[in-house]
Scaffold this active site. Structure first.
Site, short mmCIF file in Angstrom:
data_model
loop_
_atom_site.label_atom_id
_atom_site.label_comp_id
_atom_site.label_asym_id
_atom_site.label_seq_id
_atom_site.Cartn_x
_atom_site.Cartn_y
_atom_site.Cartn_z
N GLU A 127 0.89 -1.16 0.00
CA GLU A 127 0.00 0.00 0.00
C GLU A 127 0.92 1.20 0.00
OE1 GLU A 127 -1.10 3.07 0.78
OE2 GLU A 127 -2.16 2.70 2.68
N HIS A 285 -9.03 7.95 3.47
CA HIS A 285 -8.14 8.86 4.20
C HIS A 285 -7.29 9.70 3.26
CE1 HIS A 285 -5.03 5.79 3.49
NE2 HIS A 285 -4.15 6.71 3.84
#
Length: 350
Positions: A127, A285
């Site tokens: 990620e 986010h």
């Protein structure tokens, strides 16, 4: 910001230290794990590739708390190397042990550029995405790992990233710009002279990382770039360019451009799984990157907003992204503006 003081450029080691230190606090990891879109999409992508992962060797680049490594072990991985450079690796070791997976997951403290693995890997998972996709991203490390450790034909999760842009109208900015002209009516003090100062501050060259509502988006998005992680090079990341052309939905005032990204995971059923940070999708986010223009411009139905976006590393820090935009709105002349995320933004969010 004072224009009389020149900022001291940090050397590469100092830049790297600041970057990794920012991931040593619990807050940023809490934010990422709590992002259900992010975490559940990664989990689904890993489990839907169980056949390719089962019994194989996996490398997790920038493993953080090790949650993706655990997902890979749950999918049947024979061995997972969880590589993490910052001190959160100590917590990853505890999490691996608590889940009784220390026989299959090895946490390695260091960067993929400096550590050594005893074998090549079948799968790389990471990620790596940052704000506006490339700000403080770990994509360069993923590409290094791909070239050094991934077996030919190996799997990369995710395998593709795309960048999009659309014109937006932010009513909050307009309210803030008009605020100083309303003070006299409220308190009897004329502060309208603050308007120019407010404009310089609010419509600066800072990239604003903030959620954009669907109602404020003025056109269908235009794709400006695509990165294939199986073939893109580190050199190509130093200059990511793309043209765009959007036609506005109706009458409004364009005062910003909104940039967001998607990443795509291949799946064994020949379908794909997409993690999107679009304002048309549930919030993540990463939110969106908003580029405020110097002046709002009125548009009508089918007014064309077009131009080119150029993304490249900052001279002050290779991990920080700059975005240069050349654009035209309708029949108005071409404008240009360069944006960057202000220093200390990541720390301010923690």
């Amino acid at each position: 910001m004072s224009h009389g003081v020149k900022k001291r450029k940090l050397d590469k080691n100092a830049q790297e230290s600041l970057y990794f230190d920012s991931y040593s606090d619990v807050t940023i990891h809490e934010e990422m794990i709590a992002d259900r879109v992010r975490t559940s999409t990664y989990r689904a992508a890993i489990l839907r590739n169980a056949e390719a992962i089962r019994g194989r060797v996996v490398l997790d680049v920038g493993a953080g708390t090790g949650v993706l490594s655990v997902f890979c072990a749950q999918a049947g991985a024979g061995r997972v190397y969880a590589v993490e450079a910052c001190s959160i690796a100590e917590q990853a070791v505890k999490i691996v042990k608590q889940n009784q997976m220390e026989d299959r997951i090895e946490v390695i403290r260091g960067t993929v550029e400096t550590i050594d693995l005893p074998e090549s890997v079948d799968v790389i998972v990471s990620e790596w995405m940052g704000y506006a996709l490339l700000h403080e991203s770990m994509l360069g490390s993923v590409l290094f790992a791909r070239d050094k450790w991934l077996k030919p034909g190996g799997l990369i999760l995710p395998c593709r990233a795309e960048l999009y842009v659309a014109p937006v109208s932010d009513p909050v900015v307009e309210e803030r710009l008009n605020f100083w002209c309303t003070v006299r009516d409220q308190y009897g003090v004329d502060m309208s002279c603050m308007s120019d100062f407010a404009k310089r501050c609010i419509l600066s060259g800072d990239i604003a990382v903030t959620p954009v509502t669907v109602e404020d988006v003025l056109s269908h998005p235009a794709r400006i770039a695509e990165l294939d992680l199986r073939s893109v090079t580190a050199e190509q990341l130093r200059s990511v360019r793309g043209e765009f052309a959007c036609e506005c939905f109706g009458s409004s005032a364009v005062n910003a451009l909104c940039v967001w990204f998607t990443v795509t995971f291949p799946c064994e059923d020949n379908k794909t799984l997409v993690l999107s940070t679009s304002p048309f999708k549930p919030e993540t986010h990463w939110k969106q990157a908003v580029l405020y223009l110097d002046e709002p411009t009125d548009v009508m139905q089918d007014t064309k907003v077009a131009g080119e976006i150029h993304m490249y590393p900052s001279e002050d820090s290779a991990r920080h992204i700059c975005i240069h935009v050349d654009y035209t709105i309708g029949e108005h002349k071409k404008h240009s503006k360069t944006f960057s995320i202000p220093d200390g933004y990541s720390e301010a969010q923690q």
